[in-house]
Write a protein that holds these residues in place. Structure first.
Motif, PDB file in Angstrom:
ATOM      1  N   UNK A 190       0.849  -1.189   0.000  1.00 58.13           N
ATOM      2  CA  UNK A 190       0.000   0.000   0.000  1.00 58.13           C
ATOM      3  C   UNK A 190       0.884   1.238   0.000  1.00 58.13           C
ATOM      4  N   UNK A 191       0.314   2.349  -0.431  1.00 56.22           N
ATOM      5  CA  UNK A 191       1.015   3.630  -0.409  1.00 56.22           C
ATOM      6  C   UNK A 191      -0.004   4.749  -0.535  1.00 56.22           C
ATOM      7  N   UNK A 235      -7.328   2.479  -4.219  1.00 54.74           N
ATOM      8  CA  UNK A 235      -8.112   1.753  -3.224  1.00 54.74           C
ATOM      9  C   UNK A 235      -9.131   2.661  -2.547  1.00 54.74           C
ATOM     10  N   UNK A 236      -8.766   3.917  -2.318  1.00 57.36           N
ATOM     11  CA  UNK A 236      -9.670   4.889  -1.697  1.00 57.36           C
ATOM     12  C   UNK A 236      -9.121   6.279  -1.960  1.00 57.36           C
ATOM     13  N   UNK A 237     -10.011   7.272  -1.914  1.00 57.80           N
ATOM     14  CA  UNK A 237      -9.615   8.671  -2.050  1.00 57.80           C
ATOM     15  C   UNK A 237      -9.515   9.292  -0.662  1.00 57.80           C
ATOM     16  N   UNK A 238      -8.421  10.004  -0.428  1.00 58.82           N
ATOM     17  CA  UNK A 238      -8.154  10.612   0.871  1.00 58.82           C
ATOM     18  C   UNK A 238      -8.201  12.127   0.751  1.00 58.82           C
ATOM     19  N   UNK A 239      -8.767  12.768   1.741  1.00 57.93           N
ATOM     20  CA  UNK A 239      -8.838  14.227   1.790  1.00 57.93           C
ATOM     21  C   UNK A 239      -8.273  14.697   3.112  1.00 57.93           C
ATOM     22  N   UNK A 282      -9.832  12.196   6.012  1.00 54.66           N
ATOM     23  CA  UNK A 282     -11.027  11.379   5.804  1.00 54.66           C
ATOM     24  C   UNK A 282     -10.916  10.672   4.460  1.00 54.66           C
ATOM     25  N   UNK A 283     -11.566   9.528   4.355  1.00 52.73           N
ATOM     26  CA  UNK A 283     -11.608   8.770   3.111  1.00 52.73           C
ATOM     27  C   UNK A 283     -12.968   8.955   2.444  1.00 52.73           C
ATOM     28  N   UNK A 284     -13.051   8.531   1.187  1.00 51.39           N
ATOM     29  CA  UNK A 284     -14.291   8.740   0.443  1.00 51.39           C
ATOM     30  C   UNK A 284     -15.443   7.895   0.981  1.00 51.39           C
ATOM     31  N   UNK A 285     -15.151   6.847   1.767  1.00 49.58           N
ATOM     32  CA  UNK A 285     -16.238   6.066   2.357  1.00 49.58           C
ATOM     33  C   UNK A 285     -16.683   6.654   3.698  1.00 49.58           C
ATOM     34  N   UNK A 286     -16.107   7.785   4.097  1.00 51.27           N
ATOM     35  CA  UNK A 286     -16.557   8.521   5.287  1.00 51.27           C
ATOM     36  C   UNK A 286     -17.425   9.698   4.847  1.00 51.27           C
ATOM     37  N   UNK A 287     -18.536   9.418   4.214  1.00 52.34           N
ATOM     38  CA  UNK A 287     -19.376  10.497   3.672  1.00 52.34           C
ATOM     39  C   UNK A 287     -19.956  11.368   4.782  1.00 52.34           C
ATOM     40  N   UNK A 295      -5.123   6.419  -1.890  1.00 51.51           N
ATOM     41  CA  UNK A 295      -4.588   5.233  -1.240  1.00 51.51           C
ATOM     42  C   UNK A 295      -4.571   4.132  -2.286  1.00 51.51           C
ATOM     43  N   UNK A 296      -3.383   3.637  -2.627  1.00 46.89           N
ATOM     44  CA  UNK A 296      -3.227   2.645  -3.686  1.00 46.89           C
ATOM     45  C   UNK A 296      -2.683   1.353  -3.101  1.00 46.89           C
ATOM     46  N   UNK A 297      -2.987   0.247  -3.762  1.00 48.35           N
ATOM     47  CA  UNK A 297      -2.555  -1.066  -3.279  1.00 48.35           C
ATOM     48  C   UNK A 297      -2.152  -1.933  -4.456  1.00 48.35           C
TER      49      UNK A 297
END
Length: 372
Positions: free
Chosen positions: A128-129, A150-154, A296-301, A320-322
């Motif tokens: 991951x990175x 894997x996810x978008x981070x803000x 926060x990540x994109x699944x934390x709406x 966030x990439x894997x």
């Protein structure tokens, strides 16, 4: 020189004589010589890398590698275990340079460093990175070597004015408890339920990932003493379900900003105002003029909606990439039923060892004459 004798990139552990050159690579990343827009979070990561270089011993570090081409350092990489079981590793940073009058590109150097880590870290099944969305060079490098989003981070920053308004609210947290190693099971369950299944599988966290060892406690205590900073970690206990429904860790800053980590159960989103008010009160007692930063990540709406509501500002966007290491997954030979022979089927029915003679003897009496 023939093509077979063409110089190649050599990857080796970091040595003391490489510190100056690697430090210059990190300095170029901070100054952003490639023209890409660097976020504050990226600059902070490079500065932390420089601080790490100053603190390492003179002996080679197996997790910090350099790439060398014709006796010139063209790149460096640092990888660290992401979990205690060491099944997932993280690429902390990659710093690359362009060698004048050479056909070797930074992309080739970075790919060589990444492939070397994939092959040599034998226990890693996933990598991951985190990368800034504006760093197009790094994104191209990671995509070329098999990393997928894997996810978008803000990255958010809560200004001091918003923290002042949050302090006006008295948090209703009757079961706010300090974190101890005995609470690792509760924190593990909270972490498991607060993320999608794919992230849960890649992170592969276990209960011991939420325990702090003795040496880590000593290190944290010394760091707090020398840096004159304070850290507070608490969780909210739900007595009826016997579960943790919220958790936060706050590192009180001394110069730039306070740093916070926040985890809330998806079914208890009403905890966001309460936990944010609790952290705002802690910040008030320690450098109240500094803002508060968290990710926060994109699944934390729900979290992103709440941060927008209180006036938080977006500071940076990241990914966030894997990547999975497929050749380390045990492969099974697929057998076609059409070409299956009868001997192959019956081979599984053969006894594993020779039969043992029975102790019982069965005798058959001959029939008497005249009986039918």
């Amino acid at each position: 020189m023939s093509s077979s004798e063409k110089p190649k990139i050599t990857v080796r552990p970091l040595q003391y004589r490489d510190l100056e050159e690697v430090n210059s690579l990190l300095e170029r990343a901070i100054n952003n010589t490639d023209g890409a827009k660097q976020s504050l979070q990226s600059v902070e990561r490079w500065r932390n890398a420089q601080d790490f270089l100053r603190s390492i011993p003179q002996s080679p570090n197996s997790h910090l590698l350099v790439a060398e081409f014709e006796r010139q350092v063209c790149g460096a990489i640092r990888v660290v275990p992401f979990n205690r079981s060491r099944t997932t590793w993280q690429v902390d940073w990659v710093a690359l340079a362009t060698i004048p009058e050479s056909t070797i590109t930074p992309q080739e150097c970075g790919s060589q460093l990444l492939r070397h880590c994939f092959e040599k870290v034998v226990e890693a099944s996933n990598w991951v990175l985190e990368v800034d969305v504006n760093d197009q060079v790094a994104l191209a490098l990671y995509r070329q070597n098999g990393f997928q989003p894997l996810a978008q981070l803000t990255s958010w920053e809560v200004p001091t004015e918003a923290l002042r308004d949050l302090r006006q609210h008295s948090p209703d947290l009757p079961n706010l408890l300090p974190i101890r190693n005995t609470d690792a099971q509760l924190l593990y369950q909270l972490d498991t339920v607060s993320m999608p299944p794919l992230l849960r599988q890649v992170f592969d966290r276990q209960i011991h990932d939420f325990k702090i060892g003795l040496f880590q406690r000593i290190h944290d205590h010394l760091a707090m003493q020398f840096d004159r900073c304070q850290s507070e970690s608490n969780y909210v206990f739900e007595s009826q379900r016997k579960a943790a429904i919220g958790y936060f860790k706050l590192d009180v800053g001394t110069e730039d900003a306070h740093q916070a980590q926040l985890t809330v159960h998806p079914a208890y989103t009403w905890l966001y105002p309460e936990l944010m008010s609790q952290m705002a009160q802690v910040c008030q007692a320690n450098n109240s003029h500094l803002p508060l930063q968290l990710i926060s990540a994109d699944y934390h709406s729900e979290r992103e909606e709440y941060l927008q509501k209180i006036g938080a500002q977006r500071m940076a966007h990241g990914l966030l990439m894997s990547r999975s290491v497929w050749h380390k997954v045990r492969e099974t030979r697929q057998i076609s039923l059409e070409g299956l022979q009868l001997s192959d089927v019956l081979s599984g029915l053969q006894p594993a060892r020779n039969p043992i003679p029975s102790r019982w003897e069965v005798s058959v009496e001959p029939e008497e004459p005249g009986q039918t």
